[in-house]
Write a protein that holds these residues in place. Structure first.
Motif, PDB file in Angstrom:
ATOM      1  N   HIS A 199       0.808  -1.218   0.000  1.00  0.00           N
ATOM      2  CA  HIS A 199       0.000   0.000   0.000  1.00  0.00           C
ATOM      3  C   HIS A 199       0.843   1.270   0.000  1.00  0.00           C
ATOM      4  CE1 HIS A 199       0.611  -0.421   4.366  1.00  0.00           C
ATOM      5  NE2 HIS A 199       0.447   0.875   4.403  1.00  0.00           N
ATOM      6  N   ARG A 200       2.010   1.265   0.628  1.00  0.00           N
ATOM      7  CA  ARG A 200       2.833   2.486   0.624  1.00  0.00           C
ATOM      8  C   ARG A 200       3.328   2.813  -0.784  1.00  0.00           C
ATOM      9  NH1 ARG A 200       6.132   2.340   6.345  1.00  0.00           N
ATOM     10  NH2 ARG A 200       4.316   2.993   7.551  1.00  0.00           N
ATOM     11  N   ARG A 201       3.666   1.788  -1.557  1.00  0.00           N
ATOM     12  CA  ARG A 201       4.089   2.053  -2.941  1.00  0.00           C
ATOM     13  C   ARG A 201       2.904   2.549  -3.774  1.00  0.00           C
ATOM     14  NH1 ARG A 201       7.803  -2.501  -1.938  1.00  0.00           N
ATOM     15  NH2 ARG A 201       6.248  -3.978  -2.652  1.00  0.00           N
ATOM     16  N   ARG A 202       1.728   1.950  -3.571  1.00  0.00           N
ATOM     17  CA  ARG A 202       0.532   2.425  -4.296  1.00  0.00           C
ATOM     18  C   ARG A 202       0.207   3.856  -3.888  1.00  0.00           C
ATOM     19  NH1 ARG A 202      -1.477  -2.432  -2.673  1.00  0.00           N
ATOM     20  NH2 ARG A 202      -2.950  -1.426  -1.251  1.00  0.00           N
ATOM     21  N   TYR A 203       0.298   4.160  -2.601  1.00  0.00           N
ATOM     22  CA  TYR A 203       0.018   5.519  -2.133  1.00  0.00           C
ATOM     23  C   TYR A 203       1.018   6.508  -2.728  1.00  0.00           C
ATOM     24  CZ  TYR A 203      -3.175   3.693   1.509  1.00  0.00           C
ATOM     25  OH  TYR A 203      -4.206   3.106   2.192  1.00  0.00           O
ATOM     26  N   ALA A 204       2.287   6.107  -2.789  1.00  0.00           N
ATOM     27  CA  ALA A 204       3.320   6.988  -3.361  1.00  0.00           C
ATOM     28  C   ALA A 204       3.017   7.267  -4.833  1.00  0.00           C
ATOM     29  CB  ALA A 204       4.704   6.357  -3.205  1.00  0.00           C
ATOM     30  N   ILE A 205       2.671   6.242  -5.574  1.00  0.00           N
ATOM     31  CA  ILE A 205       2.339   6.425  -6.992  1.00  0.00           C
ATOM     32  C   ILE A 205       1.092   7.290  -7.118  1.00  0.00           C
ATOM     33  CG2 ILE A 205       1.554   5.232  -9.084  1.00  0.00           C
ATOM     34  CD1 ILE A 205       3.388   2.877  -8.173  1.00  0.00           C
ATOM     35  N   HIS A 206       0.092   7.015  -6.287  1.00  0.00           N
ATOM     36  CA  HIS A 206      -1.151   7.795  -6.316  1.00  0.00           C
ATOM     37  C   HIS A 206      -0.859   9.282  -6.087  1.00  0.00           C
ATOM     38  CE1 HIS A 206      -5.362   8.851  -5.632  1.00  0.00           C
ATOM     39  NE2 HIS A 206      -4.963   9.492  -4.547  1.00  0.00           N
TER      40      HIS A 206
END
Length: 188
Positions: free
Chosen positions: A31-38
Motif C-alpha cells: 500500500h505504501r508504494r501504491r500511495y506513493a504512486i497515487h
C-alpha cells in the motif's frame, strides 16, 4: 557475470511492456508504494519526500495531514526512503534522487494492472457475465417464441439488450477513470 547484470538492467529498463507481470503485481501489492504512486500522479509534478511521507502517513492513519505527528511522519519517511522508493526506482517507475520523486513514463502504464472495485460493488467481469446470460435468455426466448413480441418486437428486444450493454459500458468507463491512481483525493 557483468554482462548478465547489464543485460538484466537493460531488460528491466526496457519498459513496462517487458516487465514481468509478477514483478508489477509485487510492486503494487504494497500500500505504501501504491500511495506513493497515487500521490505523484495526483500532483503531476516532482514531489519532495517529506511532502509525500506526510500524505502517505495521513492516508494510512486516516487523519488530516495536519494531524500527523512528527514520529508518524518520520516512520513513513524512513520506510519510503530506504525501501519503497528504491524498489520503485529499480523497476523504473520513478526517478528518485534522495529528496525528489518523479514518475517515469512506465508508471503511467500501471493503471492496466489495477481494477479497483469499491467494497459495495461487484467486479465488472461478473456483472458483464450476468448481463450476457440475461441477454442470452432473452434471445433464446425470442428464438423459441416464448418471449412476447406483441408489445415489443424482436428488434425492440435486441435493442434493449444492446442498450443495457452500452449503458453498462459507459458507467464502467466513467467509474474506472474515476478510480484510477492519482484521480481521487484519497488513494483507492
Amino acid at each position: 557475470m557483468a554482462t548478465n547484470t547489464a543485460s538484466g538492467n537493460a531488460d528491466r529498463c526496457a519498459g513496462s511492456a517487458d516487465t514481468d507481470r509478477g514483478e508489477i503485481f509485487d510492486l503494487l501489492s504494497n500500500h505504501r508504494r501504491r500511495y506513493a504512486i497515487h500521490y505523484c500522479k495526483r500532483e503531476d509534478r516532482p514531489v519532495e519526500l517529506g511532502e509525500l511521507a506526510e500524505h502517505v502517513a495521513a492516508w494510512e492513519l486516516d487523519k488530516d495531514v495536519e494531524g500527523v505527528t512528527s514520529t508518524e511522519r518520520k516512520r513513513v519517511y524512513t520506510s519510503l526512503q530506504q525501501t519503497h522508493l528504491p524498489t520503485l526506482e529499480k523497476a523504473n517507475m520513478i526517478d528518485f534522487d534522495e529528496r525528489t520523486i518523479e514518475l517515469t513514463e512506465e508508471a503511467t502504464e500501471l493503471d492496466v494492472y489495477l481494477d479497483v472495485v469499491p467494497a459495495d460493488s461487484i467486479p465488472w467481469g461478473l456483472y458483464y457475465l450476468g448481463l450476457a446470460v440475461l441477454g442470452s435468455i432473452v434471445m433464446a426466448g425470442l428464438w423459441l417464441e416464448v418471449v412476447p413480441t406483441a408489445t415489443i418486437t424482436e428488434l425492440g428486444w435486441a435493442t434493449l439488450v444492446f442498450i443495457s450493454f452500452a449503458v453498462s459500458t459507459i458507467v464502467h468507463v466513467v467509474q474506472s477513470r474515476r478510480m484510477r491512481l492519482g484521480e481521487m483525493e484519497q488513494p483507492p
